[in-house]
Motif scaffolding. Sequence first.
Motif, mmCIF file in Angstrom:
data_model
loop_
_atom_site.group_PDB
_atom_site.id
_atom_site.type_symbol
_atom_site.label_atom_id
_atom_site.label_comp_id
_atom_site.label_asym_id
_atom_site.label_seq_id
_atom_site.Cartn_x
_atom_site.Cartn_y
_atom_site.Cartn_z
ATOM 1 N N ALA A 7 0.349 0.888 4.549
ATOM 2 C CA ALA A 7 -0.722 0.677 3.576
ATOM 3 C C ALA A 7 -0.424 1.416 2.273
ATOM 4 C CB ALA A 7 -2.054 1.141 4.157
ATOM 5 N N GLY A 11 0.216 -0.523 -1.217
ATOM 6 C CA GLY A 11 -0.681 -0.182 -2.316
ATOM 7 C C GLY A 11 0.065 0.303 -3.548
ATOM 8 N N SER A 62 -7.222 -4.582 -4.715
ATOM 9 C CA SER A 62 -6.695 -4.918 -3.395
ATOM 10 C C SER A 62 -6.278 -3.700 -2.598
ATOM 11 C CB SER A 62 -5.517 -5.876 -3.517
ATOM 12 O OG SER A 62 -4.382 -5.183 -3.965
ATOM 13 N N CYS A 65 -9.298 -3.697 -0.777
ATOM 14 C CA CYS A 65 -9.672 -4.939 -0.104
ATOM 15 C C CYS A 65 -8.557 -5.971 -0.286
ATOM 16 C CB CYS A 65 -10.998 -5.447 -0.663
ATOM 17 S SG CYS A 65 -11.555 -6.970 0.087
ATOM 18 N N SER A 66 -7.677 -6.090 0.671
ATOM 19 C CA SER A 66 -6.507 -6.957 0.562
ATOM 20 C C SER A 66 -6.867 -8.430 0.418
ATOM 21 C CB SER A 66 -5.610 -6.790 1.789
ATOM 22 O OG SER A 66 -5.172 -5.469 1.867
ATOM 23 N N GLU A 141 2.798 -10.416 -4.937
ATOM 24 C CA GLU A 141 1.486 -9.867 -4.592
ATOM 25 C C GLU A 141 0.891 -10.568 -3.375
ATOM 26 O OE1 GLU A 141 0.031 -8.366 -9.007
ATOM 27 O OE2 GLU A 141 -0.559 -10.353 -8.316
ATOM 28 N N CYS A 145 0.000 -8.525 -0.132
ATOM 29 C CA CYS A 145 -1.387 -8.540 0.362
ATOM 30 C C CYS A 145 -1.444 -9.113 1.773
ATOM 31 C CB CYS A 145 -2.290 -9.344 -0.569
ATOM 32 S SG CYS A 145 -2.730 -8.437 -2.049
ATOM 33 N N GLN A 148 -0.427 -6.410 3.939
ATOM 34 C CA GLN A 148 -1.520 -5.435 4.011
ATOM 35 C C GLN A 148 -2.645 -5.925 4.925
ATOM 36 O OE1 GLN A 148 -1.481 -2.490 3.264
ATOM 37 N NE2 GLN A 148 -3.518 -1.749 2.851
ATOM 38 N N LEU A 149 -2.949 -7.231 4.872
ATOM 39 C CA LEU A 149 -3.993 -7.779 5.750
ATOM 40 C C LEU A 149 -3.603 -7.645 7.221
ATOM 41 C CD1 LEU A 149 -5.114 -10.960 3.805
ATOM 42 C CD2 LEU A 149 -6.553 -9.028 4.443
#
Length: 169
Positions: A7, A11, A62, A65-66, A141, A145, A148-149
């Motif tokens: 994460a 990020g 993000s 909040c991904s 991105e 993302c 990340q999700l």
Amino acid sequence: MCTGKCARFVGLSLIPLSLICIVANALLLVPNGQTTWIKDCLSLQVWLMAGFIGGGLMMLRSVFCSAFGMLGAIYCLSVSGAGLRIGPRCLMHGSWDYHFQHTAGSYLLNRTQWSSCVEPPGVVYWNVTLFSLLVAASCLEILLCGVQLVNASIGVFCGDCRKKEGAPH
């Protein structure tokens, strides 16, 4: 790599990408670095601010909040891709219009057509370069993302692998 480290990596990777999108969109507002073209000469895709809103501001969110960041990146990719396919709004043959919109993007491979846009000077090269940058950044991105999700989902169900401070060993 544990979910916490993943994460943090994702990020920190998204921050420079979002800044690139914001700067690219700001540059699209001033073709060839000149502010004289702002009124009625910029294309709809420039005014939709995909790089600023979608690839930039929504991406900075993000980190928290991904899914929100993923939507922003998809918006940026969609508008930027349309901007590349349609081409810039420019003065050609005495009229302002989207003169390349019926080429389905083939004008991108025919640089001799680019000079047909008289005003703003160099607008085709400017738009192609910056919209291509936005497409590339938003694709990265979306990928980050997505990672990340998945990472966040694993963290929710399996827990974070970092050791808790003060916990007994």
